[in-house]
Design a protein around this motif. Structure first.
Motif, PDB file in Angstrom:
ATOM      1  N   GLY A 119       0.797  -1.220   0.000  1.00 33.51           N
ATOM      2  CA  GLY A 119       0.000   0.000   0.000  1.00 33.51           C
ATOM      3  C   GLY A 119       0.829   1.270   0.000  1.00 33.51           C
ATOM      4  N   ARG A 120       2.114   1.143   0.333  1.00 33.17           N
ATOM      5  CA  ARG A 120       2.987   2.319   0.360  1.00 33.17           C
ATOM      6  C   ARG A 120       3.598   2.634  -1.003  1.00 33.17           C
ATOM      7  NH1 ARG A 120       6.407   0.458   5.718  1.00 33.17           N
ATOM      8  NH2 ARG A 120       4.609   0.190   7.115  1.00 33.17           N
ATOM      9  N   PHE A 121       3.430   1.708  -1.973  1.00 41.94           N
ATOM     10  CA  PHE A 121       3.984   1.953  -3.296  1.00 41.94           C
ATOM     11  C   PHE A 121       3.273   3.123  -3.955  1.00 41.94           C
ATOM     12  CE2 PHE A 121       3.463   1.171  -7.906  1.00 41.94           C
ATOM     13  CZ  PHE A 121       4.759   1.493  -8.285  1.00 41.94           C
ATOM     14  N   ASN A 122       4.067   4.053  -4.474  1.00 41.40           N
ATOM     15  CA  ASN A 122       3.533   5.241  -5.139  1.00 41.40           C
ATOM     16  C   ASN A 122       3.925   5.200  -6.616  1.00 41.40           C
ATOM     17  OD1 ASN A 122       2.691   7.722  -6.008  1.00 41.40           O
ATOM     18  ND2 ASN A 122       4.136   8.908  -4.770  1.00 41.40           N
ATOM     19  N   PRO A 123       3.005   4.891  -7.513  1.00 44.40           N
ATOM     20  CA  PRO A 123       3.328   4.811  -8.944  1.00 44.40           C
ATOM     21  C   PRO A 123       3.954   6.086  -9.491  1.00 44.40           C
ATOM     22  CG  PRO A 123       1.138   3.935  -8.495  1.00 44.40           C
ATOM     23  CD  PRO A 123       1.590   4.617  -7.235  1.00 44.40           C
TER      24      PRO A 123
END
Length: 205
Positions: A85-89
């Motif tokens: 959930g912390r991945f930022n595209p």
């Protein structure tokens, strides 16, 4: 939901995982990460299948030891499950994010192993021809490799010879000792001292 089981990656598995994600599947991996953030185990399995070859390869380059590399790979994917959930595209590609996690985990393992004298931890970095179009990743690896080559030149001839045989040749302490006709404790001392000098040169605390 329980954390999904992460399979142990072996060199044979790594060769078999000819990842579709290495060429133009960034959007697919992004979608999978979004689903993993929702605790989707099927998405996690697909993400692992597409990317584990590269994660294991990076861990192996840093840690050398197959078992340590497998452990580090497992830890990386458990971290993916817990932090997808912390991945930022907007901040970068899924593979760049994943390889950053893998590199940090491998370096943490190196530091841990260096503090234990009864473990044969060997640390280094090398170039690798990667089958993908991530220009930033490729340039970074080349710069790191050039730095390692320069740092190797700071070692004594005996240290450099021992480290090269252990790292590039993939030999054990005993095999290096037999090849050079030197006692195993002497080889261990050379490699340990050489790794400490490399560590200082590379700026690894």
């Amino acid at each position: 939901m329980d954390t999904p089981r992460v399979s142990r990656v072996t060199p044979g598995d790594a060769r078999a995982h000819e990842s579709a994600g290495d060429s133009g599947a960034g959007s697919t991996l992004t979608d999978l990460l979004l689903r993993i953030a929702q605790q989707d185990t099927d998405a996690f399995a697909a993400f692992y299948e597409q990317t584990s070859r590269r994660v294991y390869g990076l861990a192996r380059r840093v840690l050398i030891d197959p078992e340590l590399s497998e452990d580090a790979t497992q830890e990386v994917y458990l971290q993916v499950w817990n932090s997808a959930g912390r991945f930022n595209p907007a901040a970068g590609s899924p593979m760049a994010w994943l390889m950053t996690l893998a590199h940090r985990r491998a370096v943490d393992r190196v530091r841990s192993e260096q503090s234990s004298t009864d473990r044969e931890a060997r640390y280094g970095a090398a170039t690798q021809v990667l089958d993908h179009d991530d220009v930033v990743d490729t340039v970074t690896q080349r710069l790191e490799a050039e730095t390692v080559v320069k740092c190797l030149d700071t070692l004594t001839d005996t240290q450099q010879e021992s480290v090269r045989l252990a790292y590039y040749g993939g030999l054990t302490y005993r095999e290096v000792a037999e090849k050079l006709g030197v006692a195993v404790p002497t080889i261990k001392s050379r490699i340990r001292d050489g790794l400490l000098r490399l560590k200082a040169c590379l700026g690894v605390n």
